[in-house]
Design a protein around this motif. Structure first.
Motif, PDB file in Angstrom:
ATOM      1  N   UNK A 282       0.785  -1.229   0.000  1.00 18.26           N
ATOM      2  CA  UNK A 282       0.000   0.000   0.000  1.00 18.26           C
ATOM      3  C   UNK A 282       0.819   1.282   0.000  1.00 18.26           C
ATOM      4  N   UNK A 283       0.114   2.425  -0.002  1.00 19.70           N
ATOM      5  CA  UNK A 283       0.741   3.741  -0.223  1.00 19.70           C
ATOM      6  C   UNK A 283       1.829   4.124   0.783  1.00 19.70           C
ATOM      7  N   UNK A 284       1.607   3.936   2.079  1.00 17.89           N
ATOM      8  CA  UNK A 284       2.606   4.369   3.053  1.00 17.89           C
ATOM      9  C   UNK A 284       3.923   3.608   2.914  1.00 17.89           C
ATOM     10  N   UNK A 285       3.867   2.427   2.317  1.00 15.84           N
ATOM     11  CA  UNK A 285       5.092   1.629   2.144  1.00 15.84           C
ATOM     12  C   UNK A 285       5.817   1.991   0.851  1.00 15.84           C
ATOM     13  N   UNK A 286       5.169   2.786   0.001  1.00 12.67           N
ATOM     14  CA  UNK A 286       5.675   3.114  -1.339  1.00 12.67           C
ATOM     15  C   UNK A 286       5.690   1.896  -2.244  1.00 12.67           C
ATOM     16  N   UNK A 287       4.690   1.031  -2.099  1.00 17.56           N
ATOM     17  CA  UNK A 287       4.558  -0.076  -3.057  1.00 17.56           C
ATOM     18  C   UNK A 287       4.329   0.518  -4.446  1.00 17.56           C
ATOM     19  N   UNK A 288       5.211   0.162  -5.383  1.00 21.40           N
ATOM     20  CA  UNK A 288       5.109   0.710  -6.742  1.00 21.40           C
ATOM     21  C   UNK A 288       4.355  -0.225  -7.686  1.00 21.40           C
ATOM     22  N   UNK A 289       4.573  -1.510  -7.516  1.00 20.18           N
ATOM     23  CA  UNK A 289       3.978  -2.487  -8.435  1.00 20.18           C
ATOM     24  C   UNK A 289       2.878  -3.256  -7.691  1.00 20.18           C
ATOM     25  N   UNK A 290       1.632  -3.156  -8.158  1.00 20.73           N
ATOM     26  CA  UNK A 290       0.512  -3.761  -7.427  1.00 20.73           C
ATOM     27  C   UNK A 290       0.301  -5.241  -7.724  1.00 20.73           C
ATOM     28  N   UNK A 291       1.386  -5.996  -7.644  1.00 24.12           N
ATOM     29  CA  UNK A 291       1.343  -7.466  -7.682  1.00 24.12           C
ATOM     30  C   UNK A 291       2.277  -7.903  -6.566  1.00 24.12           C
ATOM     31  N   UNK A 292       1.774  -8.743  -5.645  1.00 26.68           N
ATOM     32  CA  UNK A 292       2.590  -9.146  -4.488  1.00 26.68           C
ATOM     33  C   UNK A 292       4.012  -9.536  -4.890  1.00 26.68           C
ATOM     34  N   UNK A 293       4.979  -8.967  -4.202  1.00 25.30           N
ATOM     35  CA  UNK A 293       6.368  -9.373  -4.413  1.00 25.30           C
ATOM     36  C   UNK A 293       7.129  -9.256  -3.101  1.00 25.30           C
ATOM     37  N   UNK A 294       8.018 -10.211  -2.892  1.00 25.41           N
ATOM     38  CA  UNK A 294       8.944 -10.153  -1.770  1.00 25.41           C
ATOM     39  C   UNK A 294      10.299  -9.742  -2.324  1.00 25.41           C
ATOM     40  N   UNK A 295      10.899  -8.724  -1.709  1.00 25.67           N
ATOM     41  CA  UNK A 295      12.266  -8.366  -2.023  1.00 25.67           C
ATOM     42  C   UNK A 295      13.167  -9.268  -1.163  1.00 25.67           C
ATOM     43  N   UNK A 296      14.116  -9.936  -1.788  1.00 25.79           N
ATOM     44  CA  UNK A 296      15.110 -10.738  -1.063  1.00 25.79           C
ATOM     45  C   UNK A 296      16.454 -10.058  -1.293  1.00 25.79           C
ATOM     46  N   UNK A 297      17.012  -9.512  -0.214  1.00 19.22           N
ATOM     47  CA  UNK A 297      18.214  -8.665  -0.316  1.00 19.22           C
ATOM     48  C   UNK A 297      19.360  -9.257   0.489  1.00 19.22           C
ATOM     49  N   UNK A 298      20.553  -9.288  -0.108  1.00 19.27           N
ATOM     50  CA  UNK A 298      21.702  -9.804   0.622  1.00 19.27           C
ATOM     51  C   UNK A 298      22.982  -9.618  -0.170  1.00 19.27           C
ATOM     52  N   UNK A 299      24.014 -10.323   0.281  1.00 20.13           N
ATOM     53  CA  UNK A 299      25.314 -10.233  -0.372  1.00 20.13           C
ATOM     54  C   UNK A 299      26.225  -9.208   0.257  1.00 20.13           C
ATOM     55  N   UNK A 300      25.730  -8.483   1.255  1.00 22.12           N
ATOM     56  CA  UNK A 300      26.495  -7.507   2.024  1.00 22.12           C
ATOM     57  C   UNK A 300      25.703  -7.244   3.304  1.00 22.12           C
ATOM     58  N   UNK A 301      26.334  -6.699   4.353  1.00 20.44           N
ATOM     59  CA  UNK A 301      25.522  -6.323   5.514  1.00 20.44           C
ATOM     60  C   UNK A 301      24.469  -5.291   5.087  1.00 20.44           C
TER      61      UNK A 301
END
Ligand code: AMP
Length: 121
Positions: A93-112
């Motif tokens: 939703x809006x407060x999170x700044x969701x840009x694409x309105x299809x559920x997605x999980x960001x998986x982030x890593x490779x550095x602290x």
């Protein structure tokens, strides 16, 4: 919010827009984020038409949910961040700044990754 069939990830699922596929199964597709915020930045999406996590939690089947959770873990292993650690984020939703309105999980890593997001105000 009604699902918008013309959102970017719906187009990726239909093969209308290319993506760098990391992993795929019957219920999920995982691909590289086009604007990575970490050395590893993968998006995991369900193939079903869900706008966000809340929509998915209410309407998805047990099979879809199980596949989604497993895909996130599998992507971490496939990209080599399973042992070093990673962060999983989903904007809703809006407060999170969701840009694409299809559920997605960001998986982030490779550095602290740094401290958890700090909200202002
Ligand atoms: P969010 O703000 O949570 O909706 O995140 C949307 C994400 O989608 C951003 O990190 C974008 O960089 C990413 N993105 C947008 N278009 C594409 C695309 N065509 N291929 C891969 N990632 C994309």
């Amino acid at each position: 919010m009604a699902y918008d069939k013309n959102n970017i990830f719906a187009k990726i699922l239909r093969g209308e827009i290319p993506c760098e596929v990391i992993d795929e199964d019957e219920y999920t597709l995982s691909f590289a984020d086009i604007n990575p915020q970490a050395p590893v930045h993968i998006l995991v999406i369900p193939k079903g038409a869900y706008t966000d996590w809340s929509d998915f939690a209410v309407h998805a089947s047990g099979e879809e949910m199980s596949a989604f959770f497993k895909a996130i873990s599998r992507v971490a292993e496939l990209t080599g961040i399973g042992k070093t650690g990673y962060r999983v984020i989903s904007n809703i939703g809006p407060d999170s700044h969701q840009e694409v309105p299809h559920l997605h999980m960001h998986v982030l890593g490779g550095t602290p990754i740094g401290p958890l997001v700090v909200a202002k105000g």
